[in-house]
Design a protein around this motif. Structure first.
Motif, PDB file in Angstrom:
ATOM      1  N   ALA A  25      -3.835 -12.624  -4.531  1.00 12.71           N
ATOM      2  CA  ALA A  25      -3.741 -12.225  -3.131  1.00 12.71           C
ATOM      3  C   ALA A  25      -4.483 -10.920  -2.899  1.00 12.71           C
ATOM      4  N   ARG A  26      -5.028 -10.790  -1.707  1.00 13.38           N
ATOM      5  CA  ARG A  26      -5.662  -9.552  -1.275  1.00 13.38           C
ATOM      6  C   ARG A  26      -4.728  -8.845  -0.301  1.00 13.38           C
ATOM      7  N   SER A  27      -4.595  -7.546  -0.465  1.00 14.99           N
ATOM      8  CA  SER A  27      -3.798  -6.749   0.446  1.00 14.99           C
ATOM      9  C   SER A  27      -4.709  -6.088   1.473  1.00 14.99           C
ATOM     10  N   HIS A  28      -4.420  -6.290   2.739  1.00 19.29           N
ATOM     11  CA  HIS A  28      -5.216  -5.686   3.805  1.00 19.29           C
ATOM     12  C   HIS A  28      -4.658  -4.314   4.177  1.00 19.29           C
ATOM     13  N   ALA A  29      -5.422  -3.581   4.947  1.00 21.50           N
ATOM     14  CA  ALA A  29      -5.049  -2.208   5.288  1.00 21.50           C
ATOM     15  C   ALA A  29      -3.715  -2.144   6.012  1.00 21.50           C
ATOM     16  N   ASP A  30      -3.394  -3.177   6.787  1.00 24.39           N
ATOM     17  CA  ASP A  30      -2.131  -3.185   7.515  1.00 24.39           C
ATOM     18  C   ASP A  30      -0.968  -3.676   6.659  1.00 24.39           C
ATOM     19  N   GLY A  31      -1.216  -3.922   5.354  1.00 21.66           N
ATOM     20  CA  GLY A  31      -0.174  -4.379   4.453  1.00 21.66           C
ATOM     21  C   GLY A  31      -0.065  -5.882   4.329  1.00 21.66           C
ATOM     22  N   ARG A  32      -0.755  -6.605   5.199  1.00 20.66           N
ATOM     23  CA  ARG A  32      -0.678  -8.062   5.162  1.00 20.66           C
ATOM     24  C   ARG A  32      -1.303  -8.596   3.879  1.00 20.66           C
ATOM     25  N   LEU A  33      -0.664  -9.616   3.287  1.00 16.36           N
ATOM     26  CA  LEU A  33      -1.189 -10.268   2.103  1.00 16.36           C
ATOM     27  C   LEU A  33      -1.861 -11.578   2.468  1.00 16.36           C
ATOM     28  N   SER A 298       8.647 -16.419  -1.649  1.00 19.68           N
ATOM     29  CA  SER A 298       7.852 -15.444  -0.906  1.00 19.68           C
ATOM     30  C   SER A 298       7.695 -14.148  -1.687  1.00 19.68           C
ATOM     31  N   VAL A 299       6.600 -13.463  -1.407  1.00 19.17           N
ATOM     32  CA  VAL A 299       6.396 -12.089  -1.857  1.00 19.17           C
ATOM     33  C   VAL A 299       6.426 -11.216  -0.614  1.00 19.17           C
ATOM     34  N   ALA A 300       7.461 -10.393  -0.516  1.00 19.66           N
ATOM     35  CA  ALA A 300       7.657  -9.559   0.665  1.00 19.66           C
ATOM     36  C   ALA A 300       6.948  -8.223   0.505  1.00 19.66           C
ATOM     37  N   VAL A 301       6.510  -7.674   1.638  1.00 18.17           N
ATOM     38  CA  VAL A 301       5.846  -6.374   1.670  1.00 18.17           C
ATOM     39  C   VAL A 301       6.810  -5.357   2.272  1.00 18.17           C
TER      40      VAL A 301
END
Length: 327
Positions: A25-33, A298-301
Motif C-alpha cells: 500500500a501507498r500512504s498519501h499525504a492526507d493519510g489515506r492508504l 482492515s488496516v486502520a489509520v
C-alpha cells in the motif's frame, strides 16, 4: 510514481483467513492508504526487511509444514524468490540480526526456534539450526506445551524469544548458542507474547493475564500494569521514537493503549479505539499509526498528535491482516 510505503501480511484461505498473501500500500499525504500491489503466497503472517539488501522475509504460518519465504523487494509488489522450511509448526514471527547474518524464526505450534545463517546475498544457507523446547504453564487450555511467540535480537546481539506456553524468555548468545544459564522464568500464567528493550528495562505483554510487565536487565520484575480495563489479550507493543510513549494493541477491547514511560513506571494516558476488530499488530511511521485489525479485514489509520493516537476514519480493506511493515 512514489515508492509504496507499507507491506501488509496476513492469513490466506488455506490458513483460516481471507487475504491474498502480501498487500502493498501507498500512504498519501492526507493519510489515506491505497493498495498498489499483491503477492500471492500462503499465510505470510509476519514480514521483516533485510537491514541492507532489497529483500523481504515472511513466515508462512501453516500447521503441518511451516515455511519461510524470501522475496525481492520489487516495485510495486514483492517477488517470491525461495521458500524454506520453518523447522516447526505454525511459525508466527521472525527476526534478523542487525548485521543481516542470522534469521531466527519462532514456531508457535510446537515451540521450536529455528535459525538460518544468511549468505552475503541474504539467502538462507542449507542446514538450519533447530532448538525444540519442553515445558508447560499453569493454564492447561493455552499452556499445555511450549509456544514460541516473538524473536528479538537485543543488546549484545543476544537473541531473545518469548515462550507463551512456558512463561519463559529463551536466550541465545551470538552465533545461536543456547545461553548457559538457560531461559528466564517470567510471571506464571502471564503468557508472554511481544516485548521490547529500552534504556535498561524490558517491557513484555502478557497475552494470558492482560498485563504489561517491566523487568530490569537482570530480569527482576520491576512493575506491572493492566493493558486495558476489560477482558483482553494484549498483542503487539511498540515505543515512540522519542521513548516517551509505549503503545499496546488490545484484542477484545479493540483499543490501543498509550502509557507514559518513566523507567519501570508506566502510566496510562489514553486508550483509543483501534479502528476495527482484533488489533493484532501495528506500525508507526512519523505521525501515523497503522493498525492491522485482523477480524474486521482492515488496516486502520490513526493520527498521532503529541504521541497520542486519534481516529481518522480512514482504513484500507485487506483480508485478515496480521502484520504491517513500513518500508
Amino acid at each position: 510514481m512514489s515508492r509504496p510505503g507499507l507491506v501488509i501480511g496476513g492469513y490466506t484461505s488455506d490458513t483460516e483467513g481471507s487475504g491474498p498473501g502480501l498487500t502493498v500500500a501507498r500512504s498519501h499525504a492526507d493519510g489515506r492508504l491505497e493498495a498498489v500491489g499483491e503477492t500471492t503466497v500462503s499465510g505470510p503472517s509476519f514480514v521483516v526487511a533485510h537491514p541492507r539488501l532489497p529483500l523481504l522475509y515472511a513466515v508462512l504460518e501453516r500447521a503441518a509444514d511451516g515455511g519461510l519465504a524470501v522475496f525481492a523487494d520489487d516495485d510495486p509488489a514483492p517477488r517470491l524468490l525461495a521458500e524454506h522450511p520453518s523447522g516447526g509448526s505454525l511459525p508466527c514471527h521472525l527476526a534478523l540480526d542487525p548485521e543481516g547474518r542470522w534469521l531466527a524464526i519462532a514456531n508457535y505450534g510446537d515451540g521450536t526456534v529455528t535459525a538460518y545463517r544468511l549468505g552475503e546475498d541474504g539467502m538462507p544457507e542449507p542446514g538450519p539450526l533447530t532448538f525444540p523446547h519442553e515445558g508447560r504453564g499453569p493454564r492447561p487450555d493455552r499452556q499445555e506445551g511450549p509456544h514460541a511467540h516473538q524473536a528479538v535480537f537485543g543488546p549484545g546481539g543476544v537473541l531473545y524469544v518469548t515462550d507463551l506456553g512456558t512463561d519463559q524468555m529463551r536466550r541465545f548468545l551470538p552465533g545461536m548458542r543456547p545461553h548457559p544459564d538457560g531461559p528466564v522464568r517470567l510471571a506464571p500464567g502471564s503468557g508472554p507474547r511481544h516485548f521490547l528493550h529500552h534504556e535498561g528495562h524490558w517491557y513484555v505483554t502478557g497475552e494470558l493475564d492482560g498485563t504489561v510487565r517491566v523487568y530490569d536487565d537482570e530480569w527482576r520484575e520491576a512493575g506491572a500494569v493492566r493493558a486495558s480495563g476489560g477482558d483482553n489479550l494484549p498483542a503487539h507493543i511498540a515505543l515512540s521514537a522519542d521513548g516517551r510513549h509505549l503503545y499496546v494493541a488490545n484484542r477484545g477491547p479493540d483499543t490501543i493503549s498509550v502509557f507514559e514511560v518513566d523507567g519501570p513506571r508506566l502510566t496510562m494516558t489514553a486508550e483509543v479505539p483501534s479502528g476495527g476488530s482484533w488489533p493484532r499488530h501495528f506500525a508507526i511511521d512519523g505521525d501515523r499509526l497503522y493498525v492491522a485489525n485482523q477480524r474486521s479485514d482492515s488496516v486502520a489509520v490513526l493520527a498521532l498528535r503529541d504521541g497520542l493516537p486519534e481516529p481518522t476514519g480512514q482504513a484500507l480493506t485487506v483480508g485478515t491482516p496480521s502484520c504491517v511493515l513500513i518500508r
